[in-house]
Design a protein around this motif. Structure first.
Motif, short mmCIF file in Angstrom:
data_model
loop_
_atom_site.label_atom_id
_atom_site.label_comp_id
_atom_site.label_asym_id
_atom_site.label_seq_id
_atom_site.Cartn_x
_atom_site.Cartn_y
_atom_site.Cartn_z
N ASP A 47 0.84 -1.20 0.00
CA ASP A 47 0.00 0.00 0.00
C ASP A 47 0.88 1.25 0.00
O ASP A 47 0.52 2.28 -0.54
CB ASP A 47 -0.89 0.05 1.26
N ASP A 50 -3.18 4.68 8.77
CA ASP A 50 -3.35 6.11 9.03
C ASP A 50 -4.27 6.41 10.21
O ASP A 50 -4.44 7.55 10.61
CB ASP A 50 -3.83 6.85 7.77
N VAL A 110 -12.17 2.40 10.37
CA VAL A 110 -13.05 2.05 9.25
C VAL A 110 -14.21 1.20 9.79
O VAL A 110 -15.35 1.37 9.37
CB VAL A 110 -12.27 1.27 8.18
N PRO A 115 -23.22 2.58 1.14
CA PRO A 115 -22.53 3.62 0.37
C PRO A 115 -21.03 3.35 0.22
O PRO A 115 -20.46 2.57 0.98
CB PRO A 115 -22.76 4.90 1.19
N GLY A 152 -17.18 3.58 0.51
CA GLY A 152 -16.33 3.94 1.64
C GLY A 152 -16.84 3.45 2.98
O GLY A 152 -16.26 3.75 4.02
N ALA A 153 -17.93 2.67 2.96
CA ALA A 153 -18.50 2.21 4.23
C ALA A 153 -17.62 1.14 4.88
O ALA A 153 -17.68 0.92 6.08
CB ALA A 153 -19.89 1.63 3.98
N GLY A 154 -16.79 0.48 4.08
CA GLY A 154 -15.89 -0.53 4.63
C GLY A 154 -16.23 -1.94 4.19
O GLY A 154 -15.77 -2.92 4.78
N LYS A 155 -17.00 -2.06 3.13
CA LYS A 155 -17.43 -3.40 2.67
C LYS A 155 -16.23 -4.22 2.19
O LYS A 155 -16.04 -5.37 2.60
CB LYS A 155 -18.47 -3.26 1.54
N SER A 156 -15.43 -3.62 1.32
CA SER A 156 -14.26 -4.36 0.83
C SER A 156 -13.29 -4.65 1.97
O SER A 156 -12.61 -5.67 1.99
CB SER A 156 -13.54 -3.57 -0.26
N THR A 157 -13.21 -3.71 2.90
CA THR A 157 -12.32 -3.90 4.04
C THR A 157 -12.70 -5.17 4.81
O THR A 157 -11.84 -5.97 5.17
CB THR A 157 -12.39 -2.67 4.97
N TYR A 183 -5.23 -8.07 6.12
CA TYR A 183 -4.91 -7.16 7.22
C TYR A 183 -5.42 -7.82 8.49
O TYR A 183 -6.35 -8.63 8.43
CB TYR A 183 -5.61 -5.81 7.03
N GLU A 204 -18.15 -6.93 -5.83
CA GLU A 204 -18.60 -6.21 -7.02
C GLU A 204 -18.13 -6.88 -8.29
O GLU A 204 -17.66 -6.22 -9.22
CB GLU A 204 -18.06 -4.78 -7.01
N HIS A 225 -23.32 -3.28 -5.85
CA HIS A 225 -24.06 -2.02 -5.93
C HIS A 225 -25.39 -2.24 -6.64
O HIS A 225 -26.36 -1.58 -6.36
CB HIS A 225 -23.22 -0.96 -6.65
#
Ligand SMILES: Nc1ncnc2c1ncn2[C@@H]1O[C@H](COP(=O)(O)OP(=O)(O)OP(=O)(O)O)[C@@H](O)[C@H]1O
Ligand SMILES: [Mg+2]
Length: 573
Positions: A109, A347, A351, A370, A372-377, A386, A498, A529
């Motif tokens: 990253d 950082d 999340v 939405p 940036g909500a953290g789904k992929s995370t 991680y 996705e 989505h």
């Protein structure tokens, strides 16, 4: 510095035999060089005045034989010395690559591809030269200096002392310039990595550059980096040039000094002509090691900077390591449990906070919400790309941290929107799902993924080579190859992030079909989505920045008329 040197020396250990061969040959070469002036002196002072032809010829004969041996040693030193250097670099590159494969995603990253590339290739380039010439040159220099000092001292004490007194001044100068050189080379390595990473970036992004007509800007940026490299390198050549020039002056000066002092001694009858000639020859022998010393220092600086950068990467510990006593995950059923999971990337911003979710064996669960909500995370936490900051994730009741990464990931299949195809054939790309799979298995997997048809239409079928990034295939085709990989892998747990969102309706339906086939009998976590694709999920989880907002089947959530319902109406009109 000491530690670094020690670390570097470690790398010679596996090549002990080559090292000994190289060093003994180098030693004998230096000895032969030292003998030469002694023989010359004997010939001039003794054999010639006495017209002793027989001894004269014997001495010449010995010199010829010695020169032949010297030639053999020189071959050994060059060939086997380089072999040792090349081997050491080979080992180091392999070690570095293996280490890079182990490093966690968080490293990637934060690092640029070009910088990593220049570490593996550029920084280690000069090391093979250093590994070979470094210790050997240093050895030859020491042997020649000590040897000639002893021999010269025996011939004429005064003259020897004069020659060796001015030596420290010269060494002081060399050391001083050397420091400047090191600084310059260190900076050079950094900017060279920058130009590399700019190059890598602009080639990878060439489509974007062209689409925006930004060639000029890109070229301008490259020019800036390139100029920086050129300027920095020139800074290193300042001390190098001074060293070369002063060395010439030093060696020329010392010869004149010997001629003046030695010559007057000869005139006064205090010294023989043979000794004077021997001194001149000795000093000439000096020139060689001094030249070697300079090129050695240049190489040493460059090599050590490269080694430093190598060690820096090697010293990075993977964030994620197998626990001691980690178990192999076997006979997975596919129960998944997120227990109070909180997570933030380096950082710091959170999340996920106290995220809880249970998925039963074979269930299909969809994550929506939405951007940036953290789904992929959430999906990267399950295969431990991680580690969670707090809380835990369990598979069949076992904390993922207690499972070996390899067996954990073997049981999870991931299909993402962004498919990476490696340079190679279609068969090789599918085979990644299960290395060593037979052609039949691969064909079967392609068939299940609805990919067989288009593959067979290609002129070379499964042997078609796909470009570095699979550029010669369409998005839908690449997606089907990635699905075939998972069919072949046959994991119990499936993550679809996705997977169909970049495709047109027709292709989407087609791929949706194979994804449904794929998820049969597997615990499946889907992110989409387009809500039409997840309508039939056993459970739908609506997630936003504040965590899980709604949870239930499609029908229940629609009835609730909450956020999901709004999202669904919004999309389907
Ligand atoms: N590798 C990363 N390093 C640091 N922060 C990251 C990283 N990946 C994602 N983030 C941040 O984490 C947050 C959640 O990102 P995530 O990709 O999980 O969202 P998402 O729900 O999948 O969004 P989308 O629907 O757009 O795919 C975002 O604020 C994002 O900026
Ligand atoms: Mg995402």
């Amino acid at each position: 510095m000491k530690n670094k040197l020690k670390g570097f020396v470690e790398h010679f250990k596996p090549h002990k035999k080559l090292f000994i061969l190289d060093f003994s040959s180098a030693f004998l070469m230096a000895m032969i060089d030292l003998v030469f002036p002694i023989f010359t002196r004997r010939i001039i002072d003794v054999e010639l005045p006495n017209k002793n032809y027989k001894f004269f010829l014997v001495l010449i004969g010995i010199l010829i034989i010695l020169q032949i041996f010297r030639a053999i040693f020189a071959y050994i030193v060059t060939y086997y010395g380089h072999k040792m250097g090349v081997n050491i670099r080979y080992d180091m590159r392999n070690k570095l690559f293996r280490h890079l494969q182990k490093l966690s995603l968080s490293y990637y990253d934060n690092e640029k591809t070009g910088t990593i590339m220049s570490r593996v290739m550029g920084d280690l380039e000069i090391l093979s030269e250093l590994a070979h010439h470094g210790p050997e040159d240093l050895f030859i220099i020491v042997v020649t200096f000590i040897g000639s000092f002893i021999l010269m001292f025996n011939l004429n004490i005064t003259l020897t002392l004069v020659v060796f007194t001015i030596l420290p001044f010269y060494i002081y100068f060399v050391v001083k310039e050397n420091k400047k050189m090191k600084k310059a080379f260190k900076k050079y390595r950094v900017v060279a990595a920058e130009v590399n990473s700019h190059l890598e970036d602009s080639i990878a992004g060439i489509r974007v550059v062209k689409a925006f007509g930004n060639e000029k800007d890109s070229t301008h940026k490259f020019d800036k980096h390139n100029k920086n490299v050129a300027d920095t390198l020139m800074k290193a050549f300042e001390p190098i040039s001074r060293l070369t020039s002063v060395t010439g002056l030093y060696s020329g000066g010392i010869q004149i000094l010997i001629l003046v002092l030695g010559g007057s001694m000869v005139i006064k009858g205090e010294m023989t002509i043979g000794i004077l000639v021997a001194f001149l020859l000795f000093v000439n022998r000096f020139l060689d090691p001094i030249k070697r010393l300079i090129s050695f220092l240049e190489m040493f600086q460059q090599g050590m900077v490269g080694y430093e950068r190598y060690s820096e990467v090697m010293a990075i510990d993977p964030d994620i390591k197998d626990n001691k006593g980690a178990i192999e995950l076997e006979d997975v059923r596919g129960n998944i449990k997120f227990k109070d999971v909180s997570f933030s990337y380096d950082d710091g911003e959170k999340v996920l906070e106290n995220f809880n979710l249970e998925i039963k064996e074979g269930e299909k669960v969809a994550l929506v919400g939405p951007s940036g909500a953290g789904k992929s995370t959430i999906c990267s936490l399950l295969p431990r790309f991680y580690d969670v900051t707090s809380g835990s994730i369990e598979i069949d009741g076992i904390n993922v941290k207690e499972i070996t990464q390899n067996s954990l990931r073997k049981n999870i299949g991931i299909v993402q929107q962004d498919v990476y195809l490696f340079h190679g054939t279609i068969e090789e790309n599918i085979e990644l799902g299960k290395i060593g799979a037979s052609r039949d298995e691969i064909i079967k997997a392609a068939e299940m993924a609805n990919a067989l048809e288009f593959i067979n239409e290609l002129s070379e079928g499964f042997d078609t080579v796909v470009g570095e990034r699979g550029i010669k295939l369409s998005g839908g085709q690449k997606q089907r190859i990635s699905i075939a990989r998972i069919f072949l892998k046959n994991p119990k747990i499936l993550i679809l992030d996705e997977a169909t969102s970049a495709l047109d309706n027709q292709t989407e339906r087609y791929i949706q079909e194979s994804l449904e086939k794929l998820s049969e009998g597997r615990t499946t976590l889907t992110i989409a989505h387009r809500l039409t694709t997840i309508k039939n999920s056993d459970k739908i989880v609506y997630l936003d920045k504040d965590g899980i907002q709604e949870y239930g089947t499609h029908d229940v959530l629609i009835e609730n008329q909450g956020k999901y319902e709004k999202l669904y109406r919004g999309i389907s009109g």
